[in-house]
Design a protein around this motif. Sequence first.
Motif, PDB file in Angstrom:
ATOM      1  N   MET A  68       0.826  -1.206   0.000  1.00  0.00           N
ATOM      2  CA  MET A  68       0.000   0.000   0.000  1.00  0.00           C
ATOM      3  C   MET A  68       0.862   1.259   0.000  1.00  0.00           C
ATOM      4  O   MET A  68       0.790   2.087   0.903  1.00  0.00           O
ATOM      5  N   LEU A  69       1.690   1.390  -1.016  1.00  0.00           N
ATOM      6  CA  LEU A  69       2.591   2.521  -1.125  1.00  0.00           C
ATOM      7  C   LEU A  69       1.837   3.806  -1.464  1.00  0.00           C
ATOM      8  O   LEU A  69       0.887   3.790  -2.237  1.00  0.00           O
ATOM      9  N   SER A  70       2.298   4.905  -0.898  1.00  0.00           N
ATOM     10  CA  SER A  70       1.709   6.198  -1.230  1.00  0.00           C
ATOM     11  C   SER A  70       2.130   6.575  -2.651  1.00  0.00           C
ATOM     12  O   SER A  70       3.090   6.031  -3.194  1.00  0.00           O
ATOM     13  N   GLN A  71       1.419   7.512  -3.251  1.00  0.00           N
ATOM     14  CA  GLN A  71       1.756   7.966  -4.602  1.00  0.00           C
ATOM     15  C   GLN A  71       3.191   8.490  -4.646  1.00  0.00           C
ATOM     16  O   GLN A  71       3.907   8.271  -5.613  1.00  0.00           O
ATOM     17  N   ARG A  72       3.601   9.171  -3.602  1.00  0.00           N
ATOM     18  CA  ARG A  72       4.964   9.706  -3.528  1.00  0.00           C
ATOM     19  C   ARG A  72       5.988   8.581  -3.547  1.00  0.00           C
ATOM     20  O   ARG A  72       6.978   8.629  -4.276  1.00  0.00           O
ATOM     21  N   LYS A  73       5.755   7.537  -2.751  1.00  0.00           N
ATOM     22  CA  LYS A  73       6.690   6.412  -2.698  1.00  0.00           C
ATOM     23  C   LYS A  73       6.697   5.623  -4.006  1.00  0.00           C
ATOM     24  O   LYS A  73       7.736   5.129  -4.432  1.00  0.00           O
ATOM     25  N   ILE A  74       5.543   5.522  -4.651  1.00  0.00           N
ATOM     26  CA  ILE A  74       5.474   4.836  -5.943  1.00  0.00           C
ATOM     27  C   ILE A  74       6.324   5.589  -6.960  1.00  0.00           C
ATOM     28  O   ILE A  74       7.085   4.989  -7.718  1.00  0.00           O
ATOM     29  N   LYS A  75       6.224   6.917  -6.971  1.00  0.00           N
ATOM     30  CA  LYS A  75       7.022   7.724  -7.895  1.00  0.00           C
ATOM     31  C   LYS A  75       8.511   7.565  -7.613  1.00  0.00           C
ATOM     32  O   LYS A  75       9.319   7.439  -8.538  1.00  0.00           O
ATOM     33  N   LEU A  76       8.883   7.577  -6.338  1.00  0.00           N
ATOM     34  CA  LEU A  76      10.292   7.409  -5.969  1.00  0.00           C
ATOM     35  C   LEU A  76      10.815   6.029  -6.379  1.00  0.00           C
ATOM     36  O   LEU A  76      11.911   5.913  -6.926  1.00  0.00           O
ATOM     37  N   LEU A  77      10.022   4.999  -6.123  1.00  0.00           N
ATOM     38  CA  LEU A  77      10.425   3.641  -6.485  1.00  0.00           C
ATOM     39  C   LEU A  77      10.533   3.491  -7.996  1.00  0.00           C
ATOM     40  O   LEU A  77      11.495   2.908  -8.504  1.00  0.00           O
ATOM     41  N   SER A  78       9.586   4.038  -8.712  1.00  0.00           N
ATOM     42  CA  SER A  78       9.604   3.976 -10.163  1.00  0.00           C
ATOM     43  C   SER A  78      10.846   4.671 -10.719  1.00  0.00           C
ATOM     44  O   SER A  78      11.533   4.147 -11.602  1.00  0.00           O
TER      45      SER A  78
END
Length: 85
Positions: A19-29
């Motif tokens: 359940m990653l936040s949008q911010r963490k998804i962007k960072l991971l991507s």
Amino acid sequence: NLIRLLPPNSVIKAHPSLMLSQRKIKLLSKYIQQNSQGKIKLCSNDIILEIEMLFEKKVILGPMSSLYTYANFFQSEFKKIDYID
């Protein structure tokens, strides 16, 4: 380390329970893109792998999970990995 194991044009899918936040998804991507020289991407959480396997065979790498059963059922390939050095 996983990025080094994957061939070009691979896709990494985070486990839904993260359940990653949008911010963490962007960072991971961004991290995956940079460390794979753009050859590997992060899959959207909206994608359901079990349904994807209905339409196209996949090669899945990961720890033992229910995906092993689905991959066998849908004639996809599952490569079990325990630990990545």
